[in-house]
Enzyme design. Structure first.
Site, PDB file in Angstrom:
ATOM      1  N   ASN A 215      52.131  24.431  40.273  1.00 18.89           N
ATOM      2  CA  ASN A 215      51.012  24.363  41.229  1.00 18.89           C
ATOM      3  C   ASN A 215      50.810  22.894  41.584  1.00 18.89           C
ATOM      4  OD1 ASN A 215      48.907  23.117  39.352  1.00 18.89           O
ATOM      5  ND2 ASN A 215      49.539  24.929  38.205  1.00 18.89           N
ATOM      6  N   LYS A 348      35.984  32.588  26.899  1.00 15.93           N
ATOM      7  CA  LYS A 348      36.909  31.752  26.128  1.00 15.93           C
ATOM      8  C   LYS A 348      36.262  31.203  24.867  1.00 15.93           C
ATOM      9  CE  LYS A 348      39.552  30.406  30.208  1.00 15.93           C
ATOM     10  NZ  LYS A 348      40.975  30.075  30.355  1.00 15.93           N
TER      11      LYS A 348
HETATM   12  O1  C5P Z   1      41.212  31.051  33.069  1.00 15.82           O
HETATM   13  P1  C5P Z   1      41.263  29.806  33.902  1.00 15.82           P
HETATM   14  O2  C5P Z   1      42.673  29.367  34.219  1.00 15.82           O
HETATM   15  O3  C5P Z   1      40.417  29.836  35.143  1.00 15.82           O
HETATM   16  O4  C5P Z   1      40.599  28.711  32.953  1.00 15.82           O
HETATM   17  C1  C5P Z   1      40.611  27.364  33.245  1.00 15.82           C
HETATM   18  C2  C5P Z   1      40.437  26.572  31.987  1.00 15.82           C
HETATM   19  O5  C5P Z   1      41.225  27.090  30.915  1.00 15.82           O
HETATM   20  C3  C5P Z   1      40.916  25.147  32.163  1.00 15.82           C
HETATM   21  O6  C5P Z   1      40.161  24.337  31.276  1.00 15.82           O
HETATM   22  C4  C5P Z   1      42.372  25.247  31.729  1.00 15.82           C
HETATM   23  O7  C5P Z   1      42.871  23.998  31.309  1.00 15.82           O
HETATM   24  C5  C5P Z   1      42.310  26.235  30.584  1.00 15.82           C
HETATM   25  N1  C5P Z   1      43.502  27.092  30.456  1.00 15.82           N
HETATM   26  C6  C5P Z   1      44.335  26.925  29.375  1.00 15.82           C
HETATM   27  N2  C5P Z   1      45.422  27.733  29.215  1.00 15.82           N
HETATM   28  C7  C5P Z   1      45.695  28.703  30.125  1.00 15.82           C
HETATM   29  C8  C5P Z   1      44.859  28.878  31.237  1.00 15.82           C
HETATM   30  C9  C5P Z   1      43.775  28.051  31.380  1.00 15.82           C
HETATM   31  O8  C5P Z   1      44.093  26.017  28.559  1.00 15.82           O
HETATM   32  N3  C5P Z   1      46.759  29.478  29.958  1.00 15.82           N
END
Ligand code: C5P
Length: 406
Positions: A215, A348
């Site tokens: 991305n 989370k």
């Molecule tokens: O679930 P989402 O991607 O929206 O969550 C964003 C947050 O979770 C950010 O802090 C991102 O760094 C973390 N994240 C992570 N591992 C993932 C997905 C998101 O640490 N696989």
């Protein structure tokens, strides 16, 4: 970094001016003490300084060529004098002789250093060093009054034995004290003794040896947080996906590509971490079976189906550990930002979610500025729109408050 940001943080880009006094032998020590505090230092010497110290010494301690001449074609084609004046966030002249003080009091610009002082909008400080009679002379005192009236900071001088054999005022303030006055005392910094682990950038999920899913996260917010935490005395580990940024001074960077690698690097380095900030834009899915060799298209193949599997959630994994560090995540949303952030906070199991609206023109992914609201169990804290370093400084201050219950 915008000029505005300098009101939020101590000065990082420091131009040290050295003029021709015996105290010039202490200037390399000042350069070193500023670098210890995370400053980037460039040195300008006057012609007189060259009688007391060599440019090579100052180049060795600052890590950059020393600037000496106003109209040197080579130097001007590198960082010219106006560029240098703009680059500096702080100019400190140590030692500053009576002659130099007189010249800047009267707006002279007859060499590189006086020209820079006239051309810069940065904060200027001088640390005078001279014989006590010269210091006490009404001409010097009148010149110092002019500097004070223009908000130029006068540091010292101290009193004591002088190189000329006299005793009295005129000794240059010690480098450690000058550095501490201008760039803070490391032991007093909010994050001294704390360890912070930051994830930043995108991940790269390989499809085959040459292609992958990624991305356009720039990594700027994570790098700004790492820089700000290091500036405030933290030991910082930055686990970074592929980005085009340099590691901030004093930060240990670990390069990774995939979410799996990022998780492994985080878990390996988590012991002793006080705060974990997940800024990385981690791919939610990765190709189930990355090909060992480059995938070829075959004739007649009009569609292709990729099977993807879920990536580990690094932030949720850390938050679910037995005794996790203080955990901070980001939620980049285009709508219902705060509601989504609340869901993420609970989902989370983290301490803080920094919600940022990525829909607005000012808060786009690759932008230098950001607008963030910190959502935590006890409420919401909005951080004003600013460049990412300034947002990071504000975030760290609020995280410190939440950590210490203040
Ligand atoms: O679930 P989402 O991607 O929206 O969550 C964003 C947050 O979770 C950010 O802090 C991102 O760094 C973390 N994240 C992570 N591992 C993932 C997905 C998101 O640490 N696989």
């Amino acid at each position: 970094m915008s000029k505005n940001a300098t009101t939020h943080h101590r000065n990082r880009r420091v131009l040290v001016g050295v003029t021709g006094g015996i105290a010039a032998y202490k200037s390399p020590e000042l350069v070193r003490r500023l670098i210890d505090r995370g400053c980037e230092v460039r040195v300008v010497m006057t012609r007189g300084a060259g009688a007391f110290i060599t440019p090579l010494t100052l180049q060795a301690v600052s890590g950059h060529p020393v600037h000496e001449h106003l109209l040197d074609a080579d130097a001007e084609s590198g960082m010219g004098h106006i560029e240098l004046a703009r680059w500096a966030e702080l100019v400190v002249v140590a030692p500053a002789t009576a002659n130099f003080i007189a010249r800047i009091a009267h707006g002279q610009a007859d060499d590189l250093l006086t020209t820079l002082v006239l051309a810069t909008t940065a904060e200027v400080a001088v640390a005078p060093a001279m014989n006590r009679q010269m210091w006490l002379h009404p001409a010097t005192q009148a010149n110092l009054d002019i500097l004070r009236s223009r908000d130029i900071r006068i540091i010292g001088p101290g009193s004591g034995d002088q190189a000329c054999g006299e005793t009295g005022p005129g000794r240059m303030t010690e480098p450690e004290e000058i550095a501490s006055l201008l760039a803070g005392d490391p032991a007093d910094m909010a994050y001294a003794g704390r360890r912070i682990l930051v994830t930043a950038g995108p991940t790269w999920e390989a499809l085959d040896p040459v292609r992958g899913i990624t991305n356009h996260s720039s990594g700027k917010m994570g790098y700004a947080l790492a820089a700000a935490a290091a500036d405030q005395g933290a030991e910082v580990i930055l686990v970074s996906g592929p980005v085009h940024l340099q590691a901030p001074a004093g930060v240990r960077r670990i390069d990774v590509r995939s979410a799996d690698e990022m998780l492994a690097a985080v878990l390996e380095n988590l012991a002793g971490t006080d705060v974990f900030v997940a800024v990385a834009a981690v791919s939610d899915f990765r190709p189930a079976r990355p090909a060992e060799h480059k995938i070829k298209k075959s004739p007649g193949e009009d569609t292709m189906t990729l099977e993807l599997v879920r990536n580990p959630d690094i932030l949720a994994t850390v938050a679910a550990l037995d005794s996790p560090p203080f955990t901070v995540g980001f939620a980049a949303e285009t709508r219902d930002t705060l509601a989504n952030a609340r869901d993420k906070l609970a989902g989370k199991g983290v301490d803080v979610i920094a919600a940022n609206d990525v829909g607005g023109a000012d808060s786009a992914f690759d932008s230098d500025s950001n607008t963030v609201t910190l959502v935590h169990a006890g409420g919401e804290i909005s951080i004003p729109t600013a460049d990412k370093y300034a947002v990071a400084v504000d975030m760290l201050r609020e995280i410190d408050r939440l950590l210490t219950g203040g």
